[in-house]
Enzyme design. Sequence first.
Site, mmCIF file in Angstrom:
data_model
loop_
_atom_site.group_PDB
_atom_site.id
_atom_site.type_symbol
_atom_site.label_atom_id
_atom_site.label_comp_id
_atom_site.label_asym_id
_atom_site.label_seq_id
_atom_site.Cartn_x
_atom_site.Cartn_y
_atom_site.Cartn_z
ATOM 1 N NE ARG A 119 37.546 12.647 -5.316
ATOM 2 C CZ ARG A 119 38.264 12.735 -6.432
ATOM 3 N NH1 ARG A 119 39.285 13.561 -6.496
ATOM 4 N NH2 ARG A 119 37.965 11.999 -7.472
ATOM 5 C CG ASN A 134 44.135 18.140 -6.673
ATOM 6 O OD1 ASN A 134 43.853 17.253 -7.445
ATOM 7 N ND2 ASN A 134 44.171 17.972 -5.360
ATOM 8 C CG ASP A 185 39.892 19.065 -9.419
ATOM 9 O OD1 ASP A 185 40.194 19.055 -10.630
ATOM 10 O OD2 ASP A 185 40.368 18.252 -8.609
ATOM 11 C CG ASP A 243 39.365 19.034 -15.217
ATOM 12 O OD1 ASP A 243 38.537 18.519 -14.445
ATOM 13 O OD2 ASP A 243 39.063 19.946 -16.006
ATOM 14 C CG ASP A 293 43.744 13.434 -14.744
ATOM 15 O OD1 ASP A 293 43.746 12.303 -15.259
ATOM 16 O OD2 ASP A 293 43.688 13.632 -13.533
ATOM 17 C CD GLU A 326 39.275 14.648 -15.513
ATOM 18 O OE1 GLU A 326 38.368 14.916 -14.706
ATOM 19 O OE2 GLU A 326 40.270 13.963 -15.202
#
Length: 177
Positions: free
Chosen positions: A23, A87, A103, A105, A120, A123
Amino acid sequence: MRVPKEGEFITIQSYKHDGSLHRTWRDTMVLKTSECSIIGMNDHTLVTESDGRRWVTREPAIVYFHTKYWFNIIAMIREKGVSYYCNLASPYVLDEEALKYIDYDLDIKVFPDGEKRLLDVDEYEDHRKLMNYPNEIDIVLKENVKILVDWINEGKGPFSDEYVDIWYKRYQQLSRK
């Protein structure tokens, strides 16, 4: 790398452990830099996802990055109070192109009423296997979850009302120039 001055704009790029771009945030205003941290502001900032989708942040958000901690913190200033999105991520690096981090997750969301949620986890487990996160990363991230929860519970740094007030006012002063 030249350290950006307050009032300048930088790009932020988040990556995944495998090196893929995750991102990008364009035009984050720098509010303060120190030897170990950068505080910035996103306000209707253009965000581009790895698949090319684009969107614009809805509200002013103070962002906090550190070179020693494995997390970054976003304080979103909303009508019903400040919400935090944290994060679990590598410490940032800054180069000519952008402020960059990996990142990992896991996220912690803090609601205006103080409720905390670890997000998450599935994930994280999937990506840990898929991208072969080393055990050392797993240990460091879990330790940093504890540090982050302590900061939240103690109202430390970005989690204090004074911090949000100071940096939001500074943003308002700089954006009037």
